[in-house]
Design an enzyme around this catalytic site. Sequence first.
Site, short mmCIF file in Angstrom:
data_model
loop_
_atom_site.label_atom_id
_atom_site.label_comp_id
_atom_site.label_asym_id
_atom_site.label_seq_id
_atom_site.Cartn_x
_atom_site.Cartn_y
_atom_site.Cartn_z
N PHE A 28 -18.95 7.35 31.98
CA PHE A 28 -18.27 8.17 30.99
C PHE A 28 -17.57 7.26 29.97
O PHE A 28 -17.20 6.13 30.26
CB PHE A 28 -17.26 9.09 31.68
CG PHE A 28 -16.64 10.10 30.76
CD1 PHE A 28 -17.42 11.03 30.10
CD2 PHE A 28 -15.27 10.12 30.54
CE1 PHE A 28 -16.86 11.96 29.24
CE2 PHE A 28 -14.69 11.06 29.68
CZ PHE A 28 -15.49 11.97 29.04
N ASP A 35 -13.12 1.52 38.77
CA ASP A 35 -13.15 2.87 38.23
C ASP A 35 -13.73 3.77 39.31
O ASP A 35 -14.94 3.83 39.52
CB ASP A 35 -14.00 2.92 36.96
CG ASP A 35 -13.96 4.27 36.26
OD1 ASP A 35 -13.67 5.27 36.94
OD2 ASP A 35 -14.23 4.32 35.04
N HIS A 77 -15.18 8.88 40.27
CA HIS A 77 -16.16 9.68 41.01
C HIS A 77 -16.05 9.49 42.52
O HIS A 77 -16.85 10.05 43.25
CB HIS A 77 -17.58 9.27 40.61
CG HIS A 77 -18.00 9.65 39.24
ND1 HIS A 77 -19.24 9.33 38.72
CD2 HIS A 77 -17.35 10.33 38.26
CE1 HIS A 77 -19.34 9.79 37.50
NE2 HIS A 77 -18.20 10.40 37.18
N GLN A 95 -9.55 15.36 37.09
CA GLN A 95 -10.09 16.34 36.14
C GLN A 95 -10.85 17.43 36.91
O GLN A 95 -11.22 17.25 38.07
CB GLN A 95 -10.99 15.60 35.14
CG GLN A 95 -11.66 16.46 34.10
CD GLN A 95 -13.07 16.84 34.51
OE1 GLN A 95 -13.64 16.30 35.45
NE2 GLN A 95 -13.63 17.82 33.82
N ARG A 125 10.53 2.47 31.35
CA ARG A 125 11.70 2.33 32.22
C ARG A 125 11.34 1.49 33.45
O ARG A 125 10.18 1.41 33.84
CB ARG A 125 12.21 3.69 32.66
CG ARG A 125 12.67 4.59 31.52
CD ARG A 125 13.26 5.90 32.06
NE ARG A 125 13.75 6.73 30.98
CZ ARG A 125 13.13 7.83 30.53
NH1 ARG A 125 12.00 8.22 31.09
NH2 ARG A 125 13.64 8.54 29.55
N TYR A 164 17.99 5.52 29.38
CA TYR A 164 17.62 5.20 28.01
C TYR A 164 17.43 3.71 27.78
O TYR A 164 17.54 3.22 26.65
CB TYR A 164 18.64 5.79 27.02
CG TYR A 164 18.52 7.29 26.90
CD1 TYR A 164 17.35 7.86 26.41
CD2 TYR A 164 19.55 8.12 27.29
CE1 TYR A 164 17.22 9.23 26.31
CE2 TYR A 164 19.44 9.51 27.20
CZ TYR A 164 18.27 10.06 26.71
OH TYR A 164 18.13 11.42 26.61
N ARG A 209 3.62 11.00 32.67
CA ARG A 209 3.96 11.55 33.98
C ARG A 209 3.23 12.87 34.25
O ARG A 209 2.94 13.63 33.34
CB ARG A 209 5.47 11.77 34.08
CG ARG A 209 6.31 10.51 33.86
CD ARG A 209 7.78 10.77 34.12
NE ARG A 209 8.34 11.82 33.30
CZ ARG A 209 8.98 11.61 32.15
NH1 ARG A 209 9.13 10.39 31.67
NH2 ARG A 209 9.49 12.62 31.48
#
Length: 403
Positions: free
Chosen positions: A97, A168, A171, A194, A226, A233, A243
Amino acid sequence: MSEKLAIHGGSKAVDKEFPWPIYDSNDVNAVTEIVMSGKWGNPDCGDEVARFESEFAAYCGSKYAITCVNGSVSLRLALIACGVKPGDEVIVPPYTFITTASSVIECNCVPVFVDIDADTYNISPAAIEAAITERTKAIIPVHFGGLACDMDAIMDIAKRHGLRVIEDAAHAHGAEYKGKKLGSIGDVGSFSFQSSKNLTSGEGGIVITNDDELYAMMRSLRNVGRIEGGQWYDHYNPGCNYRTTQMQAVLLSQQLKRLEMQTQKRNDNGLFLNELLSNIRGLMPLTRSEAITLHCYHIYIFKYDASEFGGLSRNDFAAMLAAEGVPSFKGYPHPLYKQPLFQNKNFMCYAIPDHVDYTQVHCPNAEQACSEAIWILQHALLGEKEDMQAFAQAILKIQRAIC
């Protein structure tokens, strides 16, 4: 007289639905509880994200796991954490992909396409070795369709050349190489959640690692730079908000409970299909070595030889097979380097040298795969043995009608 094909108005050879995703009241109730609690965010509300990360890391046999918004971002987090710099080269396969390569572009690095093995459709270790230059920094092997790459050879190459390995495993949920879960062998493993994936929450991704420094960096990049113990901050690294939510996490925790059983069923059905299809003229399942101790068959792939089907094109065969009720597809039309993105170098990327010319790339095995492969999709492998027999009969029905 041959039976009338479904594509021409005949009855389907496979008259059954193979639903995906699979869920029950436990999934619904778990998500409902999060919705009703009002604690949807991460990390400011609830602890379901951390709980799922711990569960998934343990399942894979890794020390750490960090969730993120999708499997494309997970690759980007891994690349940045592995220390790639603008202009560095990253070796990738062309039969995969788009995001395996586009994530490299997004890091201002150069995707170097190397050919796949003709028998497995996975990246060729020999081609990796031949492509390494002084600018090479990482390898992204793709366990395509859930079939493990030759990780012994790849890790040996990486060790000798001082390269990072990012698996990767989009799959490859649950699949194994020599008893090790895929994604846990390289420096980082990257997964997608997905909607089509073997473990899904509609969207989402995760990275796993055993490296303390890589974990800390990917965790920081996922959470707008962070760091653990820092102020809300205070931002130390060039991250973004990648996230996931409490709802995704609790759904994934429920889905994870089914994964091992589902993986074993796909593995068994894949082995059975190999036996069935190997006995049909013109079909050849991909090679599976003894190192593949568990195959999750996100895609079951076989090669199609038109000469044994009266010259019927691969595309027409794929359309006929789908019409017969087999959840199937013809796969990629061409390798990644032939995509307009690479042919036109439409990158918005300042670090790719002018001499890089993807119009001159030629990977013959990948190009052959794009002309001969037929995919049967993962949810079909959750059927019963009689369903696998029905898939084989659908192919024989087409062969009889054409020949």
